[in-house]
Design a protein around this motif. Structure first.
Motif, PDB file in Angstrom:
ATOM      1  N   VAL A 189      -2.993   3.698  -6.076  1.00 27.65           N
ATOM      2  CA  VAL A 189      -3.431   3.095  -4.818  1.00 27.65           C
ATOM      3  C   VAL A 189      -2.436   3.394  -3.703  1.00 27.65           C
ATOM      4  O   VAL A 189      -1.282   2.963  -3.765  1.00 27.65           O
ATOM      5  N   ASP A 190      -2.906   4.111  -2.691  1.00 25.79           N
ATOM      6  CA  ASP A 190      -2.112   4.377  -1.500  1.00 25.79           C
ATOM      7  C   ASP A 190      -2.372   3.223  -0.534  1.00 25.79           C
ATOM      8  O   ASP A 190      -3.410   3.154   0.115  1.00 25.79           O
ATOM      9  N   GLY A 191      -1.422   2.302  -0.466  1.00 25.62           N
ATOM     10  CA  GLY A 191      -1.607   1.024   0.198  1.00 25.62           C
ATOM     11  C   GLY A 191      -1.391   1.000   1.685  1.00 25.62           C
ATOM     12  O   GLY A 191      -0.897   0.000   2.220  1.00 25.62           O
ATOM     13  N   THR A 192      -1.757   2.059   2.379  1.00 28.89           N
ATOM     14  CA  THR A 192      -1.628   2.080   3.830  1.00 28.89           C
ATOM     15  C   THR A 192      -2.760   2.897   4.426  1.00 28.89           C
ATOM     16  O   THR A 192      -3.446   3.638   3.708  1.00 28.89           O
ATOM     17  N   ILE A 193      -2.936   2.756   5.729  1.00 31.62           N
ATOM     18  CA  ILE A 193      -3.955   3.562   6.412  1.00 31.62           C
ATOM     19  C   ILE A 193      -3.328   4.602   7.330  1.00 31.62           C
ATOM     20  O   ILE A 193      -4.045   5.363   7.962  1.00 31.62           O
ATOM     21  N   LEU A 197      -6.380   3.694   0.849  1.00 37.03           N
ATOM     22  CA  LEU A 197      -7.010   2.636   1.643  1.00 37.03           C
ATOM     23  C   LEU A 197      -7.470   3.146   3.000  1.00 37.03           C
ATOM     24  O   LEU A 197      -8.352   2.546   3.619  1.00 37.03           O
ATOM     25  N   ALA A 198      -6.915   4.256   3.461  1.00 43.16           N
ATOM     26  CA  ALA A 198      -7.328   4.842   4.736  1.00 43.16           C
ATOM     27  C   ALA A 198      -8.772   5.333   4.710  1.00 43.16           C
ATOM     28  O   ALA A 198      -9.388   5.504   5.759  1.00 43.16           O
ATOM     29  N   GLN A 257     -12.480  -5.042   6.137  1.00 46.15           N
ATOM     30  CA  GLN A 257     -12.810  -6.270   6.844  1.00 46.15           C
ATOM     31  C   GLN A 257     -11.777  -7.309   6.450  1.00 46.15           C
ATOM     32  O   GLN A 257     -11.296  -7.315   5.312  1.00 46.15           O
ATOM     33  N   PHE A 258     -11.446  -8.201   7.378  1.00 42.83           N
ATOM     34  CA  PHE A 258     -10.521  -9.274   7.046  1.00 42.83           C
ATOM     35  C   PHE A 258     -11.160 -10.193   6.016  1.00 42.83           C
ATOM     36  O   PHE A 258     -12.325 -10.568   6.129  1.00 42.83           O
ATOM     37  N   VAL A 259     -10.381 -10.517   4.997  1.00 35.82           N
ATOM     38  CA  VAL A 259     -10.845 -11.493   4.008  1.00 35.82           C
ATOM     39  C   VAL A 259     -10.708 -12.860   4.661  1.00 35.82           C
ATOM     40  O   VAL A 259      -9.620 -13.288   5.015  1.00 35.82           O
ATOM     41  N   ASP A 260     -11.848 -13.522   4.853  1.00 33.69           N
ATOM     42  CA  ASP A 260     -11.848 -14.776   5.593  1.00 33.69           C
ATOM     43  C   ASP A 260     -12.611 -15.898   4.909  1.00 33.69           C
ATOM     44  O   ASP A 260     -12.925 -16.912   5.517  1.00 33.69           O
ATOM     45  N   GLY A 261     -12.930 -15.718   3.648  1.00 37.08           N
ATOM     46  CA  GLY A 261     -13.569 -16.792   2.893  1.00 37.08           C
ATOM     47  C   GLY A 261     -15.081 -16.741   2.866  1.00 37.08           C
ATOM     48  O   GLY A 261     -15.717 -17.559   2.204  1.00 37.08           O
ATOM     49  N   GLY A 292       9.730  -4.864   7.462  1.00 34.21           N
ATOM     50  CA  GLY A 292      10.246  -5.670   6.364  1.00 34.21           C
ATOM     51  C   GLY A 292       9.160  -6.303   5.516  1.00 34.21           C
ATOM     52  O   GLY A 292       9.374  -7.357   4.909  1.00 34.21           O
ATOM     53  N   SER A 293       7.993  -5.668   5.430  1.00 38.32           N
ATOM     54  CA  SER A 293       6.882  -6.252   4.677  1.00 38.32           C
ATOM     55  C   SER A 293       5.938  -5.151   4.206  1.00 38.32           C
ATOM     56  O   SER A 293       6.016  -4.010   4.651  1.00 38.32           O
ATOM     57  N   ILE A 294       5.018  -5.525   3.296  1.00 34.18           N
ATOM     58  CA  ILE A 294       3.969  -4.595   2.895  1.00 34.18           C
ATOM     59  C   ILE A 294       2.920  -4.552   4.006  1.00 34.18           C
ATOM     60  O   ILE A 294       2.792  -5.505   4.780  1.00 34.18           O
ATOM     61  N   PRO A 295       2.164  -3.466   4.104  1.00 34.18           N
ATOM     62  CA  PRO A 295       1.132  -3.392   5.141  1.00 34.18           C
ATOM     63  C   PRO A 295       0.060  -4.474   4.961  1.00 34.18           C
ATOM     64  O   PRO A 295      -0.308  -4.827   3.836  1.00 34.18           O
ATOM     65  N   GLY A 296      -0.451  -4.945   6.075  1.00 35.48           N
ATOM     66  CA  GLY A 296      -1.495  -5.966   6.043  1.00 35.48           C
ATOM     67  C   GLY A 296      -2.729  -5.519   5.295  1.00 35.48           C
ATOM     68  O   GLY A 296      -3.376  -6.309   4.609  1.00 35.48           O
ATOM     69  N   VAL A 297      -3.065  -4.225   5.384  1.00 36.57           N
ATOM     70  CA  VAL A 297      -4.260  -3.735   4.701  1.00 36.57           C
ATOM     71  C   VAL A 297      -4.111  -3.851   3.185  1.00 36.57           C
ATOM     72  O   VAL A 297      -5.084  -4.132   2.478  1.00 36.57           O
TER      73      VAL A 297
END
Length: 187
Positions: free
Chosen positions: A6-10, A40-41, A46-50, A82-87
């Motif tokens: 898994v390439d975890g960025t766009i 992931l690119a 879509q934002f996970v929003d419940g 200083g974090s993993i990408p939001g995607v």
């Protein structure tokens, strides 16, 4: 066995380069695995929003399906701010809790400073622990200086660490074949 890389960025290419190298090292071990790089690119996120699962787009549903069908994962992430990408975090947020349970996972990451390797320990590993993954003990963190101007890995030590990561990951995959994924009733 199906393994997702898994390439975890766009954006950017270094994590993809690292995954291609890990894929090559796993293939050289002559394992009969199906290896798929998932970037992931290539998905509309879509934002996970419940909202109910069925209300998300087909790309989001496809990502979940790929994760559910996989028997193991190599997760590659850049470190941004200083974090993993939001995607990548959003993708994890969308997965049902049992999706990755007792499946092997290895981690590779790339950052602009040497200190950002702690993001793996402080952010990514706790997420994978939540999923109850079998996280291999040897992740590989790379720095921009490990690549040339064409994003080719030029540091031999990085190649050695990636070969070792592949070797240990394969051992975890083989071990996981006989591991029961569901609780056993002992009553």
């Amino acid at each position: 066995m199906k393994i997702l890389l898994v390439d975890g960025t766009i954006i950017g290419t270094k994590t993809g380069v690292i995954l291609e190298q890990v894929k090559d090292y796993i293939e050289k071990l002559n394992m009969n695995y199906t290896l798929e790089i998932v970037s992931l690119a290539n998905y509309e996120h879509q934002f996970v929003d419940g909202r109910p699962f069925e209300n998300y787009n087909d790309d989001m549903k496809l990502l979940v399906s790929k994760f559910e069908q996989a028997d193991g994962y190599i997760i590659a992430t850049p470190i941004f701010q200083g974090s993993i990408p939001g995607v990548l975090k959003n993708t994890f947020d969308f997965l049902p809790p049992k999706t990755m349970r007792y499946k092997p996972v290895s981690i590779v990451a790339n950052g602009g400073t040497y200190q950002h390797h702690l993001v793996i320990e402080n952010q990514l590993k706790p997420i994978l622990d939540y999923f109850r993954c079998l996280v291999t003990p040897n992740y590989v963190y790379t720095h921009s200086s490990h690549f040339d101007e064409n994003n080719v890995i030029v540091e031999e030590d990085v190649h050695e660490r990636l070969r070792e990561l592949a070797r240990v990951f394969v051992q975890y995959v083989e071990m996981s074949k006989t591991l029961c994924k569901e609780p056993i009733d002992t009553h």
